[in-house]
Scaffold this motif. Structure first.
Motif, short mmCIF file in Angstrom:
data_model
loop_
_atom_site.label_atom_id
_atom_site.label_comp_id
_atom_site.label_asym_id
_atom_site.label_seq_id
_atom_site.Cartn_x
_atom_site.Cartn_y
_atom_site.Cartn_z
N VAL A 93 0.85 -1.18 0.00
CA VAL A 93 0.00 0.00 0.00
C VAL A 93 0.90 1.24 0.00
O VAL A 93 1.61 1.50 0.97
N ALA A 160 -1.14 -1.16 -4.40
CA ALA A 160 -2.23 -0.18 -4.41
C ALA A 160 -1.63 1.20 -4.21
O ALA A 160 -0.97 1.45 -3.19
N THR A 162 -2.08 5.39 -4.08
CA THR A 162 -3.07 6.44 -3.83
C THR A 162 -2.39 7.79 -3.67
O THR A 162 -1.30 7.87 -3.09
N THR A 191 -2.61 -1.09 -8.89
CA THR A 191 -3.95 -0.52 -8.92
C THR A 191 -3.86 0.96 -8.54
O THR A 191 -3.31 1.30 -7.49
N SER A 193 -5.76 4.34 -7.38
CA SER A 193 -7.02 4.65 -6.70
C SER A 193 -7.94 5.49 -7.56
O SER A 193 -9.17 5.43 -7.42
N ALA A 208 -8.97 0.79 -3.45
CA ALA A 208 -7.82 0.39 -4.26
C ALA A 208 -7.11 -0.82 -3.66
O ALA A 208 -6.67 -1.73 -4.38
N VAL A 209 -7.00 -0.85 -2.33
CA VAL A 209 -6.34 -1.97 -1.67
C VAL A 209 -7.15 -3.25 -1.83
O VAL A 209 -6.60 -4.32 -2.12
N ALA A 212 -6.61 -4.43 -5.32
CA ALA A 212 -5.28 -5.02 -5.51
C ALA A 212 -5.21 -6.43 -4.92
O ALA A 212 -4.57 -7.32 -5.49
#
Length: 534
Positions: A93, A160, A162, A191, A193, A208-209, A212
């Protein structure tokens, strides 16, 4: 028949499939007509159940695989995997926001079991943008490179990423992703966000997490579906249903599986609209374990206006406004000191082995319905011994619970039509409090598969616009154009695309003229007859 007429007829053959936790429902449709419909048990390998259902459809109808132009599939496999914390990938993350937005670190509010399932790999980096789109910090390339090297060393394949206000400035995430990707293995996936959520940072990051964590599993499921197609000799295009009742490609579903999490209830609502011709109603979908109540507005599911939780994790991606209660055809029925209890436990997919009418020894809600309404399900003689007062009391309890749920889903005191769908809808009577009328459409048991088969293609935008600089009309025009372009890019016929939802949300807490504009465009799949619209 003219060649072009024959070609038009062939183009109208399509298959809709809904892969649930218990059953796989499938329909073959031609124009607005349901040619064949059936249910098959869902298998551990989704492709096996899909192949079995489609093969049975083609065999029953006599339609050749070459005559089917498209197959639309809705599945709960992805959301179930996250809810059950199984088949999840470890996730790195990465939040690009420093020196801002560090007060609430990533994964802080996640349930412990969810955090353990994906690992606790959290990274913070410099960079980001304001709501106006202005940058407040440049990306630190060396810092991102260091993060990428650590991710690779841990052999993590899913990331993920962001950043602040990414829906307005997606390039910040894209640039950061390019830097990180250059240090990862070729099979690693990132991924962004901005591809999955709205404006709010924490909820968008959570979405997003989750996405992923599901990417590896989604790829396996879709590959299984594609192998099933190949085994049947199908050359049809495969599409996946998403949360708003429209379609995405398999490539998009593999990359963004979180967009399909509520496809099941959504398909049921869309199917109910198609089967009844109603565009405003409440839809009650009774399954084996739960009853889902959703609102139909303008022919599409009403979307929730607040944050939603997926497996205990708060997110802000688009979801239908659905209320679920633990009552279904497989619900256990027990005598209690207070009278009777129906649910929340259920025999689920084991109903044909455990329910009384099928030769089992467990009393279920389906047994009560057979006894109460004289239904031709299983062997009615096996429930003839149930005493009428007890059966009546239990069925009244089911009806009251559903009526209370219906009341919670109404936005005002006006009675609305209630459409009953799903295999367990036999539990409910033909009149319900709060319903102006109760409608039981034909093929109600496979409304979810019909909803998948008649699904359209959509595009949307959700951004902040400065009305003071652009002007209201110009800003709305930009939002509409962006949504239409997204729909066409997803496969919609440009001639059929129209704006079906446009919402302005002034950001009154800001001193500028910032307004959040959400627009959604919908069109018929390119190459498909327009007479299928529900």
């Amino acid at each position: 028949m003219k060649p072009q007429d024959k070609e038009r007829l062939m183009l109208d053959y399509r298959i809709g499939v809904d892969v649930g936790g218990t059953n796989t429902d499938a329909v073959l449709m031609h124009g607005r007509t349901v040619i064949c419909a059936l249910k098959r048990p869902t298998t551990e390998d989704v492709g096996d159940g899909l192949a079995s259902a489609i093969a049975a459809l083609l065999d029953s109808s006599g339609i050749a695989p070459s005559e089917v132009v498209s197959v639309m599939v809705g599945t709960t496999q992805f959301i179930n995997a996250f809810l059950q914390r199984r088949d999840l990938s470890e996730v790195a993350v990465v939040r690009v926001s420093l020196p801002r937005s560090d007060g609430v670190p990533p994964l802080l509010a996640w349930p412990d079991d969810a955090r353990r399932a994906i690992g606790n790999h959290v990274y913070m980096a410099k960079g980001g943008a304001l709501f106006t789109g202005e940058s407040y910090g440049e990306l630190d390339v060396a810092e991102l490179q260091k993060i990428a090297v650590d991710i690779r060393a841990k052999k993590i394949k899913s990331v993920a990423l962001t950043s602040n206000f990414a829906p307005i400035r997606p390039d910040v995430e894209q640039k950061a992703a390019d830097i990180i990707r250059s240090y990862l293995t070729d099979d690693a996936e990132i991924t962004l966000s901005s591809d999955v959520g709205g404006i709010g940072l924490i909820d968008r990051e959570n979405a997003a997490v989750i996405n992923a964590s599901l990417r590896g599993f989604s790829r396996q499921v879709i590959q299984s579906m594609e192998r099933a197609f190949a085994s049947l000799g199908l050359c049809a295009s495969l599409y996946i249903s998403q949360n708003d009742g429209t379609l995405i490609t398999t490539a998009t579903a593999s990359a963004l599986p979180v967009l399909t999490c509520s496809a099941g209830p959504t398909n049921s609502i869309r199917g109910a609209a198609f089967l009844t011709g109603l565009d405003t109603a409440l839809v009650v979908d009774v399954g084996g374990t739960t009853t889902d109540i959703g609102a139909l507005i303008g022919g599409f599911p009403r979307e929730t206006s607040h944050q939603n939780e997926i497996g205990g994790v708060r997110t802000n991606f688009r979801m239908p406004d659905v209320l679920s209660i633990p009552i279904g055809g497989g619900s256990l029925v027990e005598r209690t000191a207070d009278g009777v209890r129906v649910g929340p436990c259920s025999v689920g997919y084991r109903i044909r082995e455990e329910s009384l009418v099928f030769g089992g020894s467990t009393l279920t809600a389906t047994d009560l319905a057979v006894r109460r309404y004289g239904l031709d399900i299983g062997d009615p003689q096996r429930v003839a011994h149930l005493d009428e007062p007890f059966v009546q009391q239990a069925m009244d309890r089911v009806r009251r619970d559903v009526e209370q749920a219906i009341d919670r889903m109404r936005t005002n005191g006006a009675a609305l039509p209630v459409i009953l769908v799903g295999g367990g809808s036999v539990l409910l009577p033909d009149s319900l409090e709060g319903a102006s009328k109760v409608v039981r459409p034909p093929h109600a048991g496979v409304a979810n598969a019909i909803g998948a088969a008649i699904a359209q293609v959509s595009g949307r935008t959700d951004r902040l616009y400065d009305f003071n600089k652009l002007g209201r009309e110009a800003a709305l025009a930009q939002a509409k154009l962006h949504a239409i372009t997204e729909a066409v890019g997803a496969g919609a016929d440009p001639k059929t695309v129209e704006i079906v939802d446009l919402v302005e949300l002034p950001m009154t807490h800001m001193s500028t003229g910032a307004v959040r504009v959400r627009a959604r465009a919908v069109g018929t799949l390119l190459g498909m007859s327009t007479d299928i619209d529900g």
